[in-house]
Design an enzyme around this catalytic site. Structure first.
Site, PDB file in Angstrom:
ATOM      1  N   LEU A  79       0.813  -1.217   0.000  1.00  0.00           N
ATOM      2  CA  LEU A  79       0.000   0.000   0.000  1.00  0.00           C
ATOM      3  C   LEU A  79       0.846   1.266   0.000  1.00  0.00           C
ATOM      4  O   LEU A  79       1.855   1.341   0.685  1.00  0.00           O
ATOM      5  CB  LEU A  79      -0.923  -0.011   1.225  1.00  0.00           C
ATOM      6  CG  LEU A  79      -1.945   1.107   1.289  1.00  0.00           C
ATOM      7  CD1 LEU A  79      -3.320   0.560   1.684  1.00  0.00           C
ATOM      8  CD2 LEU A  79      -1.513   2.180   2.280  1.00  0.00           C
ATOM      9  N   LEU A  80       0.415   2.206  -0.798  1.00  0.00           N
ATOM     10  CA  LEU A  80       1.008   3.556  -0.813  1.00  0.00           C
ATOM     11  C   LEU A  80      -0.061   4.520  -0.334  1.00  0.00           C
ATOM     12  O   LEU A  80      -1.222   4.392  -0.737  1.00  0.00           O
ATOM     13  CB  LEU A  80       1.436   3.879  -2.242  1.00  0.00           C
ATOM     14  CG  LEU A  80       1.781   5.319  -2.668  1.00  0.00           C
ATOM     15  CD1 LEU A  80       2.713   5.287  -3.874  1.00  0.00           C
ATOM     16  CD2 LEU A  80       0.554   6.167  -2.978  1.00  0.00           C
ATOM     17  N   ASN A  81       0.310   5.453   0.546  1.00  0.00           N
ATOM     18  CA  ASN A  81      -0.614   6.572   0.767  1.00  0.00           C
ATOM     19  C   ASN A  81       0.117   7.903   0.676  1.00  0.00           C
ATOM     20  O   ASN A  81       0.761   8.121  -0.367  1.00  0.00           O
ATOM     21  CB  ASN A  81      -1.550   6.382   1.955  1.00  0.00           C
ATOM     22  CG  ASN A  81      -0.940   6.152   3.294  1.00  0.00           C
ATOM     23  OD1 ASN A  81      -0.167   5.235   3.483  1.00  0.00           O
ATOM     24  ND2 ASN A  81      -1.294   6.958   4.262  1.00  0.00           N
ATOM     25  N   ASP A  82       0.068   8.755   1.642  1.00  0.00           N
ATOM     26  CA  ASP A  82       0.475  10.153   1.456  1.00  0.00           C
ATOM     27  C   ASP A  82       1.872  10.344   0.855  1.00  0.00           C
ATOM     28  O   ASP A  82       2.814   9.643   1.238  1.00  0.00           O
ATOM     29  CB  ASP A  82       0.531  10.869   2.817  1.00  0.00           C
ATOM     30  CG  ASP A  82      -0.682  10.629   3.667  1.00  0.00           C
ATOM     31  OD1 ASP A  82      -1.629   9.979   3.217  1.00  0.00           O
ATOM     32  OD2 ASP A  82      -0.672  11.103   4.821  1.00  0.00           O
ATOM     33  N   GLN A 127       4.161   7.229   2.063  1.00  0.00           N
ATOM     34  CA  GLN A 127       3.764   6.303   3.121  1.00  0.00           C
ATOM     35  C   GLN A 127       3.629   4.922   2.503  1.00  0.00           C
ATOM     36  O   GLN A 127       2.889   4.744   1.521  1.00  0.00           O
ATOM     37  CB  GLN A 127       2.416   6.728   3.710  1.00  0.00           C
ATOM     38  CG  GLN A 127       2.486   7.942   4.603  1.00  0.00           C
ATOM     39  CD  GLN A 127       3.038   7.598   5.977  1.00  0.00           C
ATOM     40  OE1 GLN A 127       2.353   7.048   6.816  1.00  0.00           O
ATOM     41  NE2 GLN A 127       4.302   7.926   6.208  1.00  0.00           N
ATOM     42  N   ARG A 148      -0.382  15.061  14.253  1.00  0.00           N
ATOM     43  CA  ARG A 148       0.557  14.474  13.271  1.00  0.00           C
ATOM     44  C   ARG A 148       0.760  15.327  12.019  1.00  0.00           C
ATOM     45  O   ARG A 148       0.094  16.327  11.813  1.00  0.00           O
ATOM     46  CB  ARG A 148       0.064  13.087  12.855  1.00  0.00           C
ATOM     47  CG  ARG A 148      -1.352  13.040  12.300  1.00  0.00           C
ATOM     48  CD  ARG A 148      -1.712  11.590  11.926  1.00  0.00           C
ATOM     49  NE  ARG A 148      -3.100  11.466  11.566  1.00  0.00           N
ATOM     50  CZ  ARG A 148      -4.078  11.066  12.380  1.00  0.00           C
ATOM     51  NH1 ARG A 148      -3.809  10.752  13.641  1.00  0.00           N
ATOM     52  NH2 ARG A 148      -5.324  10.973  11.950  1.00  0.00           N
ATOM     53  N   ASP A 149       1.678  14.822  11.192  1.00  0.00           N
ATOM     54  CA  ASP A 149       1.957  15.337   9.840  1.00  0.00           C
ATOM     55  C   ASP A 149       2.640  16.701   9.851  1.00  0.00           C
ATOM     56  O   ASP A 149       2.136  17.683   9.280  1.00  0.00           O
ATOM     57  CB  ASP A 149       0.660  15.402   8.996  1.00  0.00           C
ATOM     58  CG  ASP A 149      -0.133  14.096   9.050  1.00  0.00           C
ATOM     59  OD1 ASP A 149       0.484  13.046   9.319  1.00  0.00           O
ATOM     60  OD2 ASP A 149      -1.362  14.129   8.846  1.00  0.00           O
ATOM     61  N   GLU A 202      -5.875  16.625   9.021  1.00  0.00           N
ATOM     62  CA  GLU A 202      -4.650  15.912   8.657  1.00  0.00           C
ATOM     63  C   GLU A 202      -3.892  16.725   7.604  1.00  0.00           C
ATOM     64  O   GLU A 202      -4.482  17.504   6.857  1.00  0.00           O
ATOM     65  CB  GLU A 202      -4.985  14.532   8.066  1.00  0.00           C
ATOM     66  CG  GLU A 202      -5.661  13.594   9.051  1.00  0.00           C
ATOM     67  CD  GLU A 202      -5.785  12.169   8.499  1.00  0.00           C
ATOM     68  OE1 GLU A 202      -5.511  11.237   9.254  1.00  0.00           O
ATOM     69  OE2 GLU A 202      -6.163  11.993   7.326  1.00  0.00           O
TER      70      GLU A 202
HETATM   71  C1  FRU Z   1      -3.417  10.720   5.926  1.00  0.00           C
HETATM   72  C2  FRU Z   1      -2.799  10.003   7.114  1.00  0.00           C
HETATM   73  C3  FRU Z   1      -1.917  10.937   7.916  1.00  0.00           C
HETATM   74  C4  FRU Z   1      -0.991   9.978   8.603  1.00  0.00           C
HETATM   75  C5  FRU Z   1      -0.787   8.923   7.543  1.00  0.00           C
HETATM   76  C6  FRU Z   1      -0.582   7.529   8.057  1.00  0.00           C
HETATM   77  O1  FRU Z   1      -3.770   9.849   4.907  1.00  0.00           O
HETATM   78  O2  FRU Z   1      -3.821   9.454   7.942  1.00  0.00           O
HETATM   79  O3  FRU Z   1      -2.606  11.780   8.793  1.00  0.00           O
HETATM   80  O4  FRU Z   1       0.215  10.558   8.981  1.00  0.00           O
HETATM   81  O5  FRU Z   1      -1.939   8.954   6.722  1.00  0.00           O
HETATM   82  O6  FRU Z   1      -0.272   6.661   7.020  1.00  0.00           O
END
Ligand code: FRU
Length: 505
Positions: free
Chosen positions: A49-52, A68, A172-173, A227
């Site tokens: 999985l890829l996210n942010d 991520q 976070r972030d 976020e």
């Molecule tokens: C947004 C988020 C961020 C967090 C990250 C975790 O998509 O929920 O707030 O740092 O993804 O993967």
């Protein structure tokens, strides 16, 4: 703070990375590489999985971007940062995992964050996500510095060890940036009465950070959590990009589970942490999937942004192939007559292969009958005269069916993406149409980027955009363009280019 044996031997998706068998990773990587839906010029995960997008920056002659990652499967497990680098913002090379969830401070995820270059130092700032033995979330903010060998060394103790009084562990972030010879940091937060907030920290040396207060940018309730906040300046004006969760549709309408919002401010008061604006929020992108955009100011002065083409709390059909999601193209943010435009950086044009001209007149049809890869990995540019409407069917079968339909009408200024007919898409609650609108009654330009399972549609060179995923049947490689013009002499003119595969592993 000691980690108990139980917590150390994390189970399920929070296992230590070292506990996964090598064969497991090889298997999911091979499965991913064999997927028919893999994009080729969008950054996608090597597996899992890829996210942010994270740490978007330029350092030592290379553009740097992280994302991520959970490499072992298409689930939100313990996240790491995976690294990619580029010389031109469009050709990317995968460089492996840069930050692992391997300490007591980040055992349950190296969460999102940003990068900062100070002299010859390259620093990453991220959120350490951990769980106590009782399952309670703990959040801290950590800095990691690149060493001479290119590895990142985490600096402990965390520079912010816990949320400030009055805020929950949803903290976070970090976005760190330089401002007026000092450093600023925004953090997404939730206060104890469950309101989404953005906190501002200040520092003179990027090591010692002090809470300055909440960012004051709206009177309205911004949902229960914010976020991924980002503040950048375009032509001196503050642009706030953020993801409010639980935002009322009456504050700003949005079509997705969680929006990625933008506020174009008039001025930023650094003393009081205030963005002055008329308060209007708009969606960064009008598409199906777009979230957690990260923006930064490049050394050449451009403001660049990249988003996650995915959303929290949703699924995709590629999960069974053990991978999910991708990043958007890198976009440049500009202001035109006070409105924010976001459009792929000019370097994206260097991915274009041979040009084929398009001309569709009257009530015509222009089919590009290219089977296979090229029609599914392309850019189309259409110049639509005032008063003309029509549609583009992409990834269609020979009869123009089972396609992604992009319809446009320059009279009303409306563009619509409909993925309901695309077989292979696991229906998401019948949620298959997105609309966007620009000024009515003008010529319109559409740039449509198709990359197997991802599309990005730009109206008027970035006045609006519609981004999303779609999962066409393998081999459906036809594109049909139809036009309806009151004046039979009016023609849609344009170009079609196959695009170079530009992300290497
Ligand atoms: C947004 C988020 C961020 C967090 C990250 C975790 O998509 O929920 O707030 O740092 O993804 O993967």
């Amino acid at each position: 703070m000691r980690m108990s044996a139980e917590n150390r031997n994390r189970r399920g998706k929070y296992k230590n990375y070292s506990e996964y068998e090598k064969e497991h990773l090889v298997r999911v990587e091979m499965q991913t590489a064999a997927s028919a839906g893999l994009p080729a010029y969008h950054i996608r995960p090597k597996s899992g999985l890829l996210n942010d997008p994270n740490g978007f920056s330029y350092y030592n002659g290379l553009w740097r971007l992280f994302y991520q990652a959970f490499p072992f499967g298409a689930v939100h497990g313990a996240k790491s940062w995976a690294a990619v680098v580029s010389r031109d913002l469009v050709r990317w090379e995968y460089r492996g995992l840069a930050l692992l969830p391997d300490t007591e401070f980040d055992s349950h995820g190296v969460f999102s964050g940003s990068a900062l270059t100070i002299g010859d130092e390259f620093l990453l700032f991220y959120t350490g996500n951990a769980r106590s033995d009782d399952g309670a979330r703990r959040s801290c903010q950590v800095c990691a510095a690149m060493d001479k060998t290119g590895k990142f060394v985490k600096r402990f103790p965390p520079f912010i060890s816990a949320p400030p009084a009055g805020y929950t562990a949803h903290f976070r972030d970090p976005q760190a940036f330089s401002h007026g010879g000092e450093y600023r940091m925004l953090l997404g937060a939730q206060n104890e009465t469950l309101q989404g907030k953005i906190l501002v920290y200040k520092s003179k040396d990027a090591r010692n950070w002090k809470l300055s207060g909440e960012l004051d940018f709206s009177e309205r309730f911004m949902g229960y959590m914010i976020e991924c906040p980002n503040l950048v300046f375009v032509d001196g004006r503050p642009i706030l990009i953020f993801c409010p969760q639980g935002l009322a549709q009456s504050v700003a309408p949005y079509p997705n589970i969680h929006p990625n919002m933008v506020l174009v401010g008039d001025a930023y008061d650094d003393e009081t942490n205030t963005i002055l604006s008329d308060g209007t929020l708009r969606n960064f992108d009008d598409g199906f999937e777009f979230y957690a955009a990260q923006a930064m100011t490049a050394p050449d002065g451009r403001v660049l942004a990249v988003g996650w083409v995915g959303l929290p709390d949703t699924d995709t059909p590629t999960e069974k192939e053990n991978w999910a999601h991708c990043l958007s193209l890198i976009r440049e943010l500009t202001l035109k007559e006070g409105r924010l435009f976001s459009y792929p950086v000019k370097e994206t044009e260097t991915l274009r292969k041979e040009r084929r001209d398009i001309s569709v007149g009257g009530n015509g049809i222009w089919p590009v009958r290219t089977m296979g890869a090229e029609a599914n990995r392309c850019e189309l540019e259409l110049r639509i005269p005032e008063g003309v409407s029509g549609s583009v069917l992409s990834a269609a079968d020979e009869n123009g069916e089972n396609a992604l339909t992009v319809s446009f009408d320059s009279l009303s200024g409306e563009v619509c993406a409909d993925r309901s007919a695309v077989t292979g898409w696991r229906e998401q609650r019948g949620d298959t149409v997105r609309k966007s609108k620009v000024s009515a009654g003008r010529d319109m330009v559409l740039n449509i980027f198709i990359d197997r399972s991802v599309f990005e549609i730009f109206i008027n060179k970035g006045e609006k955009s519609i981004t999303g995923r779609f999962f066409p049947q393998n081999g459906n490689g036809n594109i049909f363009i139809t036009a309806k013009a009151p004046d039979p002499g009016a023609k849609i003119k344009g170009s079609f280019w196959g695009m170079e595969a530009s992300v290497k592993f």
